[in-house]
Structure formats: structure tokens, C-alpha cells
Write a protein that holds these residues in place. Structure first.
Motif, mmCIF file in Angstrom:
data_model
loop_
_atom_site.group_PDB
_atom_site.id
_atom_site.type_symbol
_atom_site.label_atom_id
_atom_site.label_comp_id
_atom_site.label_asym_id
_atom_site.label_seq_id
_atom_site.Cartn_x
_atom_site.Cartn_y
_atom_site.Cartn_z
ATOM 1 N N LYS A 216 0.834 -1.206 0.000
ATOM 2 C CA LYS A 216 0.000 0.000 0.000
ATOM 3 C C LYS A 216 0.869 1.256 0.000
ATOM 4 N N LEU A 217 1.935 1.242 0.871
ATOM 5 C CA LEU A 217 2.833 2.401 0.930
ATOM 6 C C LEU A 217 3.510 2.642 -0.419
ATOM 7 N N THR A 218 3.883 1.570 -1.066
ATOM 8 C CA THR A 218 4.517 1.703 -2.380
ATOM 9 C C THR A 218 3.560 2.310 -3.392
ATOM 10 N N HIS A 219 2.312 1.821 -3.351
ATOM 11 C CA HIS A 219 1.320 2.388 -4.262
ATOM 12 C C HIS A 219 1.109 3.874 -3.975
ATOM 13 N N THR A 220 1.062 4.228 -2.648
ATOM 14 C CA THR A 220 0.874 5.633 -2.291
ATOM 15 C C THR A 220 2.039 6.482 -2.780
ATOM 16 N N ALA A 221 3.282 5.985 -2.554
ATOM 17 C CA ALA A 221 4.463 6.723 -3.000
ATOM 18 C C ALA A 221 4.465 6.887 -4.517
ATOM 19 N N ASN A 222 4.049 5.817 -5.205
ATOM 20 C CA ASN A 222 3.984 5.925 -6.666
ATOM 21 C C ASN A 222 2.959 6.967 -7.089
ATOM 22 N N ASP A 226 3.685 10.304 -9.094
ATOM 23 C CA ASP A 226 2.988 10.580 -10.344
ATOM 24 C C ASP A 226 2.326 11.958 -10.322
ATOM 25 N N GLU A 227 1.808 12.373 -9.099
ATOM 26 C CA GLU A 227 1.108 13.654 -9.020
ATOM 27 C C GLU A 227 2.070 14.839 -8.967
ATOM 28 N N HIS A 228 3.103 14.751 -8.061
ATOM 29 C CA HIS A 228 3.969 15.896 -7.816
ATOM 30 C C HIS A 228 5.355 15.756 -8.438
ATOM 31 N N GLY A 229 5.654 14.601 -8.935
ATOM 32 C CA GLY A 229 6.997 14.410 -9.485
ATOM 33 C C GLY A 229 7.264 15.306 -10.672
#
Length: 311
Positions: A216-222, A226-229
Motif C-alpha cells: 500500500k505504501l509503495t502504491h501511495t508513493a507511486n 505521479d502527481e507531484h513528481g
């Protein structure tokens, strides 16, 4: 007279029966002699032990003739030739093969003809009997290698006897006893093993939950990347571009004021002795100030500081 007549009739009937049997036997012999045969020569590359003149020749299990003669090859005594005769009309084709076969448990051998396709022409020869090269017989090979097989079997039995020596038997017995003790010890610890397995099961469940959280954390980080990168990358690009422009301006400024900077550096070199003298003056002034703080009257009037009396 009547009794004698009966005996005569019986004798005549017996003689007639014997003559009939003899005539029937002669007829059978004549019919067999008058029957036509075809001769073929079989070449064997190995021993034909158990085969003899008169042995049967069969084609796919049906008797079709017998062996007429056996002889060794004059050029190579390892090879054996067999002359056979088969009934005329037997379909011996060019692809027909021959091999030895066991006739009975006494070790007698027969010749077995096999194979032969309908498309293949009949086997014929203008110079003597047609030749058929026999296939290697597994049974013959086995019998020929029987001595080696028995020797290997004896070696195997000798090795087995050495392995099963009394010393090795005792070692095996001790090993089995130790294995039994270890098995009993393991059986006595069944409850501990069960608890350990339960703990391992719970640890596995916890590890599974931890992996789910990490996923879940990995999905959140991704998602965050994706949003702010893209914004972060754009800001970094702008910053690098501004830095590049500032560097270009600084290089241009240095190039334009190269002569002024050389003159300024020369003036700084001339200021070196003056700065040294200024440092010496400041050190002297610091010492005077220190004397004034410690003994102002003695410094101004030229008296030394009175030493305190310690009774």
C-alpha cells in the motif's frame, strides 16, 4: 478245424494291416521326397550353440522347413553359415530377416524368419542359394556373455559380503539404535514443535500483513510521485536554467573586468607590509591596555605593583 480257421483269418488280417501301414509310410515318404523346396543360406556373426542339422525353420511361428547343413566361414571362423531348405512357395522377400530362437528349455535352437513387406520382391539368386544375414540375437548375446555376467555377479556378492561384515553390521545396529533414540526425543518434544509451528504460522501472517502495508505504501508513493513528481522536475529544470544563466553572466563579467581585477590584486599585494605594521601596532596597544588594567598607578607613575602580604 473251425478254431484253426479263426487263427488263420486273424493272421491274415494282421499281415494285411502291417502291409497297409508299410504302404502308407512309403507313400508319405515318397510324397515328402517329391515335394519341392527352396534353399537359402543364413550367415551368423556369432555362435550358434544349440543349432544342428535338422533343426526347424519357422516363418513368423509357422514351420516352413529345416536346417540342412552348418559350416564355419573359411576366411573368418567367427562366422557360421547355415544352409536351410523351405517349402517352395514360401514368400521369402529381400527384406526378410533371420535370427536364432530358443526351441525348448533344453537349449535347442531354431531359425526364425521374420519381416518381409508386400512391396518387397522375392529373394532370388543366380549363383547358388540366396544369402540372408542374420540379426544379432539378444538371447545368443546373453548366453555368450554368461561367463562375464557370472563373474560380475560373484564380484557383487563378494562386495555385499564385505559390506555386511560383522563389524559393519554392529555399526548399522548402533546407528539404528541412535536413530531410535533421536526419534523418541523428537516424539517427546511434539508439544514444543507444535508451539513453534504455531509461532511460525503467526509470524507468517504478520509478515503477510507487513507486506500488504508495504505494498500500500509503495502504491501511495507511486501516486505521489505521479502527481507531484512532474512539478518537482520542472522546478529543478528552472533552477538549473537560472543557475546556468547566472554562471554565464559571471563568466562574462569576469572576462570584461579582467584588467581591473589584475590591478586590484596588485594593490592588495602592496597592502601586505602595511597590514603587518598595523598588526604590530595593535599588539603593542593591547599590551599597554593590559598593563593599565592590571596596575594603572604603577604604569603611569613608574612604580611597581606592591605584592600582597599573606600571613
Amino acid at each position: 478245424m473251425e478254431t484253426r480257421a479263426h487263427h488263420v483269418l486273424i493272421g491274415l488280417f494282421t499281415v494285411a494291416a502291417v502291409l497297409g501301414a508299410l504302404l502308407f509310410a512309403l507313400w508319405l515318404g515318397k510324397s515328402s521326397l517329391d515335394r519341392d523346396f527352396d534353399n537359402y543360406e543364413i550367415l551368423f556373426d556369432s555362435s550358434v550353440s544349440g543349432l544342428a542339422p535338422g533343426s526347424l525353420v519357422e516363418y513368423n511361428g509357422i514351420r516352413v522347413g529345416n536346417v540342412e547343413q552348418l559350416w564355419l566361414d573359411p576366411q573368418d571362423p567367427r562366422k557360421v553359415h547355415a544352409l536351410i531348405r523351405v517349402y517352395a512357395g514360401t514368400p521369402v522377400k529381400q527384406d526378410t530377416q533371420a535370427r536364432l530362437a530358443l526351441a525348448n528349455i533344453t537349449g535347442n535352437m531354431n531359425i526364425q524368419l521374420h519381416g518381409g513387406t508386400p512391396e518387397s520382391p522375392l529373394l532370388t539368386s543366380r549363383r547358388g542359394p540366396p544369402l540372408i544375414v542374420a540379426d544379432p540375437s539378444p538371447l545368443t548375446t546373453l548366453l555368450g556373455n554368461g561367463e562375464d555376467m557370472m563373474s560380475n555377479l560373484n564380484n557383487l556378492l563378494s562386495s555385499a559380503n564385505r559390506i555386511l561384515s560383522p563389524e559393519n553390521t554392529n555399526h548399522l545396529s548402533h546407528t539404528l539404535e541412535h536413530l531410535e533414540v533421536a526419534t523418541e526425543a523428537i516424539a517427546s518434544q511434539r508439544e514444543e514443535f507444535r508451539q513453534t509451528l504455531q509461532h511460525m504460522n503467526s509470524l507468517g501472517k504478520q509478515a503477510g500483513l507487513a507486506m500488504e502495508e508495504i505494498t500500500k505504501l509503495t502504491h501511495t508513493a507511486n501516486g505521489l510521485l505521479d502527481e507531484h513528481g512532474s512539478d518537482l522536475m520542472n522546478s529543478a529544470k528552472h533552477s538549473m536554467a537560472a543557475l546556468d544563466r547566472s554562471t554565464s553572466r559571471l563568466d562574462k563579467l569576469l572576462a570584461d573586468n579582467d584588467k581591473a581585477l589584475d590591478s586590484g590584486l596588485q594593490g592588495v599585494a602592496d597592502l601586505g607590509p602595511a597590514i603587518g605594521e598595523l598588526r604590530a601596532t595593535l599588539a603593542s596597544l593591547r599590551r599597554v591596555t593590559q598593563h593599565l588594567e592590571d596596575n594603572p598607578s604603577g604604569f603611569l607613575l613608574g612604580r611597581e605593583k606592591l605584592q600582597e602580604f599573606n600571613p
